[in-house]
Scaffold this motif. Structure first.
Motif, short mmCIF file in Angstrom:
data_model
loop_
_atom_site.label_atom_id
_atom_site.label_comp_id
_atom_site.label_asym_id
_atom_site.label_seq_id
_atom_site.Cartn_x
_atom_site.Cartn_y
_atom_site.Cartn_z
N LEU A 151 0.83 -1.21 0.00
CA LEU A 151 0.00 0.00 0.00
C LEU A 151 0.87 1.26 0.00
CD1 LEU A 151 -2.81 1.24 0.15
CD2 LEU A 151 -2.69 1.06 2.64
N ASP A 152 1.93 1.23 0.78
CA ASP A 152 2.85 2.37 0.82
C ASP A 152 3.47 2.61 -0.56
OD1 ASP A 152 4.57 4.36 2.26
OD2 ASP A 152 6.14 2.96 1.62
N LEU A 155 0.84 4.12 -2.95
CA LEU A 155 0.55 5.53 -2.69
C LEU A 155 1.73 6.43 -3.08
CD1 LEU A 155 -1.31 5.04 0.69
CD2 LEU A 155 -2.28 6.07 -1.38
N LEU A 186 -8.55 -0.40 4.98
CA LEU A 186 -7.92 0.51 4.01
C LEU A 186 -8.14 1.97 4.35
CD1 LEU A 186 -8.39 -1.01 0.44
CD2 LEU A 186 -6.27 -0.49 1.63
N ARG A 189 -5.69 3.04 7.00
CA ARG A 189 -4.31 2.98 6.53
C ARG A 189 -4.01 4.12 5.57
NH1 ARG A 189 -3.08 -3.49 5.37
NH2 ARG A 189 -3.70 -4.24 7.43
N THR A 190 -4.91 4.38 4.62
CA THR A 190 -4.67 5.48 3.67
C THR A 190 -4.73 6.82 4.38
OG1 THR A 190 -7.03 5.39 3.07
CG2 THR A 190 -5.48 4.20 1.65
N TRP A 193 -1.46 7.29 6.13
CA TRP A 193 -0.39 7.58 5.18
C TRP A 193 -0.43 9.03 4.75
CZ3 TRP A 193 0.59 9.47 0.38
CH2 TRP A 193 1.83 9.17 -0.18
N ARG A 194 -1.63 9.54 4.49
CA ARG A 194 -1.75 10.93 4.03
C ARG A 194 -1.35 11.92 5.12
NH1 ARG A 194 -6.93 11.74 0.17
NH2 ARG A 194 -5.64 13.53 -0.45
#
Length: 230
Positions: A151-152, A155, A186, A189-190, A193-194
């Motif tokens: 995922l990282d 992105l 998700l 997690r997203t 990350w943002r």
């Protein structure tokens, strides 16, 4: 055709050979289902499947679909005309250039050593890690963070950011992340990350795809069965 009409073993075997020939062996499950729809052989799916599989091994497919259909017509008192192959079908040509490209484009390319030497260098989606037009596998023991890494990486590509090292430049672009598992997490997690990477990221740069489970309510036993089968 009713399966009861083919209780004679030889007639049934000829039909199996014809079906095997016409489908190149791919109609196994359909033929078993048709055969076992005769109550007399409803419990014989295993033996029918073995008999079908033996046609691959023994090379016994001597009855083609055309031969079998000819026999059916003749047994009914009819006659099948023997039409030359070039007259059997009307030639069809398409004016759709896009369709022609799809039909005529070869699936494989054969190249000489000189051709290979003159091929352009590979293009990297992630420098020295992920190549364009290739298949890659991220593997490791369970619960070691593979999904987080994937995922990282996705992105970073969507944001057109180098991946944790100035040398790992990326070919930025829109990303489709397919969550085969863990889709419920998700959003968190997203979002995390943002927060950790406050960079511009337009709405269409990253999309997530995941399997939609059909809700199981009253009277939805069929949906439950599909969920159990996965």
């Amino acid at each position: 055709m009713e399966p009861e009409r083919f209780r004679d073993h030889d007639a049934w075997l000829q039909l199996m050979m014809a079906a095997h020939h016409a489908s190149s062996g791919a109609a196994r499950e359909e033929f078993i289902a048709w055969s076992t729809s005769d109550p007399m052989y409803a419990a014989d799916d295993w033996s029918i499947g073995r008999r079908w599989d033996s046609l691959h091994i023994e090379g016994e497919t001597s009855i083609t679909a055309r031969t079998f259909l000819d026999k059916l017509v003749q047994d009914a008192g009819g006659e099948v005309p023997n039409v030359p192959a070039d007259e059997d079908f009307t030639v069809w040509e398409s004016d759709d250039d896009e369709l022609k490209d799809k039909v005529e484009k070869p699936r494989w390319s054969v190249r000489s050593l000189d051709d290979l030497a003159n091929m352009p260098p590979p293009r990297w989606i992630v420098r020295k890690i992920l190549q364009e037009e290739s298949v890659a596998v991220l593997f490791g023991p369970p619960s070691e963070g593979k999904s987080f890494v994937a995922l990282d990486l996705a992105l970073h590509l969507a944001a057109n950011m180098v991946w944790h090292d100035p040398r790992r430049t990326v070919m930025g672009g829109d990303v489709l992340y397919v969550a085969a598992e863990g889709a419920a997490g998700l959003a968190k997690r997203t979002s995390a990350w943002r927060k950790a990477h406050p960079v511009p990221l337009h709405a269409d740069a990253f999309s997530a795809g995941y399997r939609v489970a059909e809700p199981v309510g009253q009277g939805r036993s069929e949906g439950l069965s599909r969920l159990r089968r996965g």
